[in-house]
Design a protein around this motif. Sequence first.
Motif, mmCIF file in Angstrom:
data_model
loop_
_atom_site.group_PDB
_atom_site.id
_atom_site.type_symbol
_atom_site.label_atom_id
_atom_site.label_comp_id
_atom_site.label_asym_id
_atom_site.label_seq_id
_atom_site.Cartn_x
_atom_site.Cartn_y
_atom_site.Cartn_z
ATOM 1 N N UNK A 17 22.140 -93.992 14.693
ATOM 2 C CA UNK A 17 21.764 -95.390 14.420
ATOM 3 C C UNK A 17 21.422 -95.659 12.961
ATOM 4 N N UNK A 18 21.897 -94.820 12.069
ATOM 5 C CA UNK A 18 21.706 -95.063 10.639
ATOM 6 C C UNK A 18 23.029 -95.500 10.029
ATOM 7 N N UNK A 19 22.988 -96.590 9.245
ATOM 8 C CA UNK A 19 24.208 -97.112 8.631
ATOM 9 C C UNK A 19 24.218 -96.966 7.113
ATOM 10 N N UNK A 21 28.839 -78.137 0.320
ATOM 11 C CA UNK A 21 28.435 -79.533 0.494
ATOM 12 C C UNK A 21 29.302 -80.253 1.517
ATOM 13 N N UNK A 22 28.731 -81.284 2.118
ATOM 14 C CA UNK A 22 29.462 -82.131 3.065
ATOM 15 C C UNK A 22 28.836 -83.517 3.078
ATOM 16 N N UNK A 23 29.615 -84.534 3.471
ATOM 17 C CA UNK A 23 29.101 -85.894 3.578
ATOM 18 C C UNK A 23 28.283 -85.975 4.867
ATOM 19 N N UNK A 24 26.977 -85.706 4.739
ATOM 20 C CA UNK A 24 26.149 -85.563 5.925
ATOM 21 C C UNK A 24 25.166 -86.688 6.169
ATOM 22 N N UNK A 25 24.114 -86.718 5.391
ATOM 23 C CA UNK A 25 23.013 -87.631 5.670
ATOM 24 C C UNK A 25 22.687 -88.478 4.446
ATOM 25 N N UNK A 26 22.064 -89.631 4.704
ATOM 26 C CA UNK A 26 21.560 -90.447 3.611
ATOM 27 C C UNK A 26 20.345 -89.737 3.011
#
Length: 317
Positions: free
Chosen positions: A32-34, A90-95
């Motif tokens: 639920x995070x955008x 690294x990876x596109x994971x979290x804000x």
Amino acid sequence: MDNEKNRMNLNNSFRNTQKQINNKKHICLYPNCNKTAVDSHSQQRKRSLLSIAKNNKVYALNADLGHSYDFKTDEFKISYKLTGIRLASTFKGFCEEHESIFKVFEENGLNIEEKEHIYYLHYRTLMYGYSKIRKEIERANQDNEQSIKTYSNIDTESINKNRINNLKQNLVNQKSESDIVIKHIENKDEDFLSWISVELPTNIGISSSFSSVLSDYDSNGHNPTFTFDILPDINSTIIIIAWLKIYDNQAKWILDLANKDFEFLVNYFAFYLSEDICINPELYDSSIDIQNAVKEIGHIIDPLFFEKNPIKRIIKV
């Protein structure tokens, strides 16, 4: 169009695909995070990676498709290269907000006596696995378009469509399992996870993190997952293998093998299954066994590979 020109076009396609993947933005993987995801580390930069680095660099897999494919020989070459720890694993994971939830074990180092530390580590490794599957889907979609243009006489569309469908199912499985884990964490539940952990009294010069299928599909059509992490520190190394407790029956093979020969299990996972392994430069340069092991992909296409090629016991447990 001659074969060499075909291969050159394919190489250009791979380079373009890699560029698009690298530039693509993703939203945070936390439920639920955008917000926009930043570059997360599957392995902690300021502890695990720094502890094995030389001049802030480690050996890591070169995952760039364009550099991996040699259009002159029509071969893919697995290569490891010196990589700055800012970019390694690294990876596109979290804000930024949800990246901070891992401080629970990152600030002072992971303590295997603290269940919460292992819960959060398991969750992050699951999400790293999710991101890798997502990237494979992105690559497959891009490759399919170019393959149809380059090899119009081959039914590459059907081949890639089946592969993409399988990857999408794996993605759903991974997300479902990670949602279960984070819900347990948010509810402050305990004893929902099973794991094996060992702490060695030395830094072994290797850091690793990956997730993989635990067994065949369960009765609900879900493919259970386990996570594997090696976390080196200045004078120690922690090794953890974890899975949801509801899959203890499916994990029996791990438990049996760990009790019988944990050293074999660790080397098998670290060098032959994990693509996300980072290695101390001096250790890598001095060990032909490590160089050969991390580049070996024969087991992927040959089910009898390990009967013909015994696993090297590089990590001593």
